[in-house]
Design a protein around this motif. Structure first.
Motif, PDB file in Angstrom:
ATOM      1  N   GLN A 154      -6.540   3.853  -5.108  1.00  0.00           N
ATOM      2  CA  GLN A 154      -6.015   2.526  -4.745  1.00  0.00           C
ATOM      3  C   GLN A 154      -5.217   2.629  -3.436  1.00  0.00           C
ATOM      4  O   GLN A 154      -5.717   3.170  -2.459  1.00  0.00           O
ATOM      5  CB  GLN A 154      -5.198   1.964  -5.908  1.00  0.00           C
ATOM      6  CG  GLN A 154      -6.017   1.793  -7.178  1.00  0.00           C
ATOM      7  CD  GLN A 154      -5.212   1.329  -8.363  1.00  0.00           C
ATOM      8  OE1 GLN A 154      -4.039   0.972  -8.266  1.00  0.00           O
ATOM      9  NE2 GLN A 154      -5.832   1.317  -9.524  1.00  0.00           N
ATOM     10  N   ASP A 155      -3.974   2.134  -3.419  1.00  0.00           N
ATOM     11  CA  ASP A 155      -3.172   2.204  -2.187  1.00  0.00           C
ATOM     12  C   ASP A 155      -2.048   3.226  -2.326  1.00  0.00           C
ATOM     13  O   ASP A 155      -1.048   3.175  -1.599  1.00  0.00           O
ATOM     14  CB  ASP A 155      -2.595   0.825  -1.845  1.00  0.00           C
ATOM     15  CG  ASP A 155      -1.700   0.262  -2.962  1.00  0.00           C
ATOM     16  OD1 ASP A 155      -1.655   0.872  -4.062  1.00  0.00           O
ATOM     17  OD2 ASP A 155      -1.058  -0.776  -2.740  1.00  0.00           O
ATOM     18  N   LYS A 156      -2.203   4.172  -3.266  1.00  0.00           N
ATOM     19  CA  LYS A 156      -1.171   5.177  -3.509  1.00  0.00           C
ATOM     20  C   LYS A 156      -1.375   6.398  -2.635  1.00  0.00           C
ATOM     21  O   LYS A 156      -2.471   6.646  -2.136  1.00  0.00           O
ATOM     22  CB  LYS A 156      -1.193   5.588  -4.990  1.00  0.00           C
ATOM     23  CG  LYS A 156      -0.899   4.447  -5.957  1.00  0.00           C
ATOM     24  CD  LYS A 156      -1.162   4.869  -7.403  1.00  0.00           C
ATOM     25  CE  LYS A 156      -2.638   5.079  -7.654  1.00  0.00           C
ATOM     26  NZ  LYS A 156      -2.944   5.394  -9.064  1.00  0.00           N
ATOM     27  N   ALA A 157      -0.328   7.175  -2.484  1.00  0.00           N
ATOM     28  CA  ALA A 157      -0.431   8.414  -1.705  1.00  0.00           C
ATOM     29  C   ALA A 157      -1.288   9.430  -2.447  1.00  0.00           C
ATOM     30  O   ALA A 157      -2.099  10.139  -1.840  1.00  0.00           O
ATOM     31  CB  ALA A 157       0.963   8.986  -1.435  1.00  0.00           C
ATOM     32  N   PHE A 158      -1.095   9.502  -3.767  1.00  0.00           N
ATOM     33  CA  PHE A 158      -1.846  10.422  -4.602  1.00  0.00           C
ATOM     34  C   PHE A 158      -2.338   9.671  -5.839  1.00  0.00           C
ATOM     35  O   PHE A 158      -2.005   8.502  -6.038  1.00  0.00           O
ATOM     36  CB  PHE A 158      -0.978  11.620  -5.012  1.00  0.00           C
ATOM     37  CG  PHE A 158      -0.518  12.456  -3.842  1.00  0.00           C
ATOM     38  CD1 PHE A 158      -1.356  13.421  -3.287  1.00  0.00           C
ATOM     39  CD2 PHE A 158       0.736  12.270  -3.285  1.00  0.00           C
ATOM     40  CE1 PHE A 158      -0.957  14.188  -2.213  1.00  0.00           C
ATOM     41  CE2 PHE A 158       1.157  13.039  -2.201  1.00  0.00           C
ATOM     42  CZ  PHE A 158       0.308  13.995  -1.662  1.00  0.00           C
ATOM     43  N   ILE A 159      -3.088  10.337  -6.676  1.00  0.00           N
ATOM     44  CA  ILE A 159      -3.753   9.655  -7.785  1.00  0.00           C
ATOM     45  C   ILE A 159      -2.775   8.979  -8.739  1.00  0.00           C
ATOM     46  O   ILE A 159      -3.031   7.869  -9.218  1.00  0.00           O
ATOM     47  CB  ILE A 159      -4.677  10.634  -8.547  1.00  0.00           C
ATOM     48  CG1 ILE A 159      -5.868  11.007  -7.641  1.00  0.00           C
ATOM     49  CG2 ILE A 159      -5.186  10.020  -9.852  1.00  0.00           C
ATOM     50  CD1 ILE A 159      -6.796  12.047  -8.231  1.00  0.00           C
ATOM     51  N   ILE A 160      -1.638   9.624  -9.015  1.00  0.00           N
ATOM     52  CA  ILE A 160      -0.705   8.986  -9.948  1.00  0.00           C
ATOM     53  C   ILE A 160       0.579   8.505  -9.274  1.00  0.00           C
ATOM     54  O   ILE A 160       1.549   8.187  -9.958  1.00  0.00           O
ATOM     55  CB  ILE A 160      -0.363   9.897 -11.146  1.00  0.00           C
ATOM     56  CG1 ILE A 160       0.368  11.154 -10.677  1.00  0.00           C
ATOM     57  CG2 ILE A 160      -1.599  10.252 -11.936  1.00  0.00           C
ATOM     58  CD1 ILE A 160       1.055  11.886 -11.813  1.00  0.00           C
ATOM     59  N   GLY A 161       0.588   8.459  -7.951  1.00  0.00           N
ATOM     60  CA  GLY A 161       1.775   7.932  -7.287  1.00  0.00           C
ATOM     61  C   GLY A 161       2.114   8.628  -5.989  1.00  0.00           C
ATOM     62  O   GLY A 161       1.248   8.860  -5.148  1.00  0.00           O
ATOM     63  N   SER A 162       3.390   8.971  -5.825  1.00  0.00           N
ATOM     64  CA  SER A 162       3.880   9.480  -4.549  1.00  0.00           C
ATOM     65  C   SER A 162       3.829  10.993  -4.424  1.00  0.00           C
ATOM     66  O   SER A 162       4.143  11.532  -3.360  1.00  0.00           O
ATOM     67  CB  SER A 162       5.327   9.012  -4.331  1.00  0.00           C
ATOM     68  OG  SER A 162       6.166   9.511  -5.368  1.00  0.00           O
ATOM     69  N   GLU A 163       3.449  11.696  -5.503  1.00  0.00           N
ATOM     70  CA  GLU A 163       3.417  13.159  -5.456  1.00  0.00           C
ATOM     71  C   GLU A 163       2.086  13.698  -5.981  1.00  0.00           C
ATOM     72  O   GLU A 163       1.429  13.068  -6.814  1.00  0.00           O
ATOM     73  CB  GLU A 163       4.570  13.753  -6.277  1.00  0.00           C
ATOM     74  CG  GLU A 163       5.947  13.487  -5.702  1.00  0.00           C
ATOM     75  CD  GLU A 163       7.039  14.175  -6.509  1.00  0.00           C
ATOM     76  OE1 GLU A 163       7.535  15.224  -6.080  1.00  0.00           O
ATOM     77  OE2 GLU A 163       7.382  13.656  -7.598  1.00  0.00           O
ATOM     78  N   ILE A 164       1.740  14.870  -5.519  1.00  0.00           N
ATOM     79  CA  ILE A 164       0.497  15.505  -5.933  1.00  0.00           C
ATOM     80  C   ILE A 164       0.553  15.894  -7.403  1.00  0.00           C
ATOM     81  O   ILE A 164       1.624  16.200  -7.938  1.00  0.00           O
ATOM     82  CB  ILE A 164       0.213  16.750  -5.061  1.00  0.00           C
ATOM     83  CG1 ILE A 164      -1.218  17.253  -5.283  1.00  0.00           C
ATOM     84  CG2 ILE A 164       1.245  17.850  -5.317  1.00  0.00           C
ATOM     85  CD1 ILE A 164      -1.628  18.368  -4.330  1.00  0.00           C
ATOM     86  N   SER A 165      -0.605  15.863  -8.059  1.00  0.00           N
ATOM     87  CA  SER A 165      -0.700  16.291  -9.454  1.00  0.00           C
ATOM     88  C   SER A 165      -1.938  17.154  -9.629  1.00  0.00           C
ATOM     89  O   SER A 165      -2.720  17.342  -8.688  1.00  0.00           O
ATOM     90  CB  SER A 165      -0.778  15.072 -10.391  1.00  0.00           C
ATOM     91  OG  SER A 165      -2.055  14.443 -10.269  1.00  0.00           O
ATOM     92  N   LEU A 166      -2.139  17.648 -10.833  1.00  0.00           N
ATOM     93  CA  LEU A 166      -3.337  18.421 -11.126  1.00  0.00           C
ATOM     94  C   LEU A 166      -4.595  17.588 -10.884  1.00  0.00           C
ATOM     95  O   LEU A 166      -5.642  18.131 -10.523  1.00  0.00           O
ATOM     96  CB  LEU A 166      -3.315  18.911 -12.576  1.00  0.00           C
ATOM     97  CG  LEU A 166      -2.264  19.964 -12.934  1.00  0.00           C
ATOM     98  CD1 LEU A 166      -2.365  20.319 -14.427  1.00  0.00           C
ATOM     99  CD2 LEU A 166      -2.424  21.215 -12.086  1.00  0.00           C
TER     100      LEU A 166
END
Length: 242
Positions: free
Chosen positions: A153-165
């Motif tokens: 979407q319009d997020k930096a990463f898949i679940i928000g503002s930080e990288i995840s697995l």
């Protein structure tokens, strides 16, 4: 005995584990496996994973297979930063959701580019089936559209503002087509910006070190493939040509 990771960095799941461990300063012994060179180059993988597949983990007497299981084990044992696999139940569920979707979509399409452009010709001696590549690229394009619209979407990463697995598992898969000359990031600015953020989050030097083999995949044509492996895989790959 310390942690041992059995990895072949031509493999996307292996790269995700390698990057995760290195970026989190997890101490491990890197057991380099070269699957295409046959059992003699497996460094005992069969003793760790009875399926003789990578990735595989050995931690003392404990052994573990499968990428997601290994990533979760490492994140829990070494108490890695929360953003990788959040303690927040809804954010964690979002990571789980992506990982579930990933296997039937991105992973179902992206690796086929390497099989069609490099491995099928290498194992079978048959020319590139351009119509098959076009079919795969169309399926991958559909998955990428869903990835951008549903997950990124319009997020930096898949679940928000930080990288995840979720981001890590996604990016290593999407580098597979890039390695064989199918630049899926071209003409997809949102996807390209996400890729750059992932590179920055794990460190560009580590990112490109992990992907060195896939980005130089043409050198694979110079290796001596184990004859038994070639005999086993050639008929399977030939079916993909039909």
């Amino acid at each position: 005995m310390g942690l041992e990771l059995y990895l072949d960095l031509l493999s996307q799941p292996c790269r995700s584990i390698y990057i995760f461990a290195r970026s989190n300063n997890i101490p491990f012994e890197f057991k380099h496996v070269e699957l295409f060179k046959g059992p003699s180059n497996s460094q005992g993988t069969g003793k760790v994973n009875l399926l003789k597949k990578v990735p595989a983990l050995k931690d003392g007497d404990f052994t573990l297979a499968e990428c997601t299981a290994i990533l979760l084990y490492l994140s829990r044992k070494y108490n890695t930063p929360d953003h990788w696999y959040p303690s927040d139940i809804q954010k964690r569920a979002q990571v789980d959701e992506y990982l579930s979707w990933h296997h039937a979509n991105i992973r179902a399409n992206a690796p086929k580019t390497m099989w069609i452009k490099v491995l099928i010709p290498l194992f079978t001696g048959q020319p590139l089936p351009s119509e098959k590549l076009q079919e795969v690229m169309e399926g991958l394009s559909t998955s990428l559209k869903q990835f951008e619209e549903r997950f990124l979407q319009d997020k930096a990463f898949i679940i928000g503002s930080e990288i995840s697995l979720a981001d890590l598992v996604a990016i290593v898969e999407l580098m597979q087509p890039v390695g064989v000359g199918c630049d899926i990031f071209e003409d997809r600015p949102r996807l390209m910006e996400w890729r750059r953020r992932v590179e920055d989050a794990v460190g560009k030097e580590l990112f490109f070190q992990a992907h060195e083999m896939i980005l130089n995949i043409k050198e694979l044509s110079n290796i001596q493939i184990d004859p038994q492996l070639k005999e086993q895989l050639a008929p399977v790959l030939m079916k993909m040509l039909k």
